[in-house]
Write a protein that holds these residues in place. Sequence first.
Motif, short mmCIF file in Angstrom:
data_model
loop_
_atom_site.label_atom_id
_atom_site.label_comp_id
_atom_site.label_asym_id
_atom_site.label_seq_id
_atom_site.Cartn_x
_atom_site.Cartn_y
_atom_site.Cartn_z
N GLY A 371 0.78 -1.19 0.06
CA GLY A 371 0.00 -0.11 0.00
C GLY A 371 0.94 1.28 0.01
O GLY A 371 0.40 2.25 0.21
N MET A 372 1.99 0.97 -0.37
CA MET A 372 3.00 2.21 -0.28
C MET A 372 3.40 2.70 -1.67
O MET A 372 3.61 1.74 -2.68
N GLU A 373 3.97 3.84 -1.84
CA GLU A 373 4.61 3.93 -3.28
C GLU A 373 5.88 2.99 -3.65
O GLU A 373 6.59 2.95 -2.76
N GLY A 374 5.65 2.58 -4.73
CA GLY A 374 6.47 1.67 -5.22
C GLY A 374 7.93 2.39 -5.90
O GLY A 374 8.02 3.62 -5.70
N LEU A 375 8.76 1.73 -6.40
CA LEU A 375 9.98 2.27 -7.12
C LEU A 375 9.48 2.99 -8.26
O LEU A 375 8.39 2.91 -8.87
N HIS A 376 10.26 4.22 -8.44
CA HIS A 376 9.83 4.96 -9.74
C HIS A 376 8.52 5.71 -9.44
O HIS A 376 8.04 5.86 -10.61
N GLY A 377 7.85 5.82 -8.43
CA GLY A 377 6.54 6.39 -8.40
C GLY A 377 5.49 5.57 -8.71
O GLY A 377 4.27 6.02 -8.76
N THR A 378 5.59 4.36 -8.86
CA THR A 378 4.42 3.16 -9.20
C THR A 378 3.73 2.86 -8.23
O THR A 378 4.04 3.08 -7.10
N ASN A 379 2.52 2.47 -8.46
CA ASN A 379 1.73 1.87 -7.63
C ASN A 379 1.92 0.45 -6.96
O ASN A 379 1.54 -0.27 -6.09
N ARG A 380 2.86 -0.18 -7.94
CA ARG A 380 2.99 -1.80 -7.94
C ARG A 380 3.92 -1.80 -6.51
O ARG A 380 4.78 -0.95 -6.29
N VAL A 381 3.56 -2.58 -5.74
CA VAL A 381 4.09 -3.08 -4.55
C VAL A 381 5.77 -3.26 -4.83
O VAL A 381 5.90 -4.28 -5.63
N SER A 382 6.51 -2.76 -3.74
CA SER A 382 8.05 -3.16 -4.20
C SER A 382 8.42 -3.95 -2.87
O SER A 382 7.92 -3.82 -1.79
#
Length: 433
Positions: A371-382
Amino acid sequence: MKFSKRLFFRSALSLVLAVCVLTGGLMLMGMAETKDEAVDTESYAPDVSGLLPDEENIITDTTVPVPQEQLSGKFGQYLFTSEVDGKSVVNIYSAEQISDFVARRENGEWFSLSAEDILFMIDDTLKLFSQYDVINVTGLDGVTASYPGISFYSSEEYKNCFGGLEVGTNEYSFNVEKDIWNVIYTRVAVLNSAVYGRHGVKTVFADMTAPIDEYELWVLAKDVQYFFREEIPGENQWSVDESNTRLSKHSTGVFVFSGQVHINYIEALDCGDRNASVQLYPDGLIPENLNNVKYDTDGKSVVIEVWDMNAEQLVARLRLEGDTDAKEVADLEQLWEEFKVYLHSEDYRHVSGEEFTEAVSDYRVAVFFMGMEGLHGTNRVSALRFGADTYQDNCQTHFGGGFDEISEPCQLSGSQAISDYVNAILKDRLAQN
């Protein structure tokens, strides 16, 4: 603080193993073979009127076979529903059906599905995961794989999987999109002969009514992967034309299963258009609140996995919730943000090839920032993975999977602060188990 208590982990492993053996024994006592009840149904699938005669059920214990109901409708003859321990279960293909398909294939019979059939099965499988608690599918190898449905991710059973030391939950992938992908492919591969797997890519040819040999399947699958992709500057045009020439002899469609989550469809092999590949379900095969990596994204949370690299298995899983563990989640989110800034700063320390290939530890940790901002500003979970006992500053981004991915070299730096914080939590939480 370094997580140096290897003896603790090894002791924990022994405890886990003992409990799993006991639990497994108890579970086996409740298992029994099932008896299918045949129901007339209309289907567009290959004819299975020559199914092998039913054999009498042999009950090896005192339990009673679970009653099953065969569904109707398109491909319904391959679906058997039941209720086990209060859970709704759907079984795809019976042992007798698989035995029959294998025997008929060995006798040279060729099976073909239309593109419409395959599209239906894709959509139908998505519905099965939404409608049933457990989905079982048997492949041509006779192996039955079991997957939890969508309901699992909002159940108490799911929540209880994050209590620390693992006890019998390693069988779950916690990656529902990958599970759906696997079931779709297995369903299709049983009823369609024109299938070829190569380097993790599974190519399924629709409407291939005339048999072709394994070599030609391999050539066509390779041509599909080579031709239907973005053009590469300077690529050999002669090779591209050769692939197109071979593909032009076939007007059938093709489905390409890749990345364990993606399904692409090309309507006609002879179209000559390199951009003809269409990704099915581009937004994912799962509901919005479930992530396309692992676990759910219902609010902010952090999931921590601990892997034993020698035993090649997960030994602990913790979940920190945004409401009950607000401070820890907020602290880790801040550390995650600082790590992302560090990756692109002048202070970044480059890891040499020799260093990251030697970064092997007895235990590795994977931390999922849900539920947090992923790498490079994406919504995908990192997620990050790093050594729990050594090489804590050597890390790599982690996108689910399992031991195969967690065992890859760590070629990034900068995870020491997150590692220190996470290991302190592990030391405290696991000591309570």
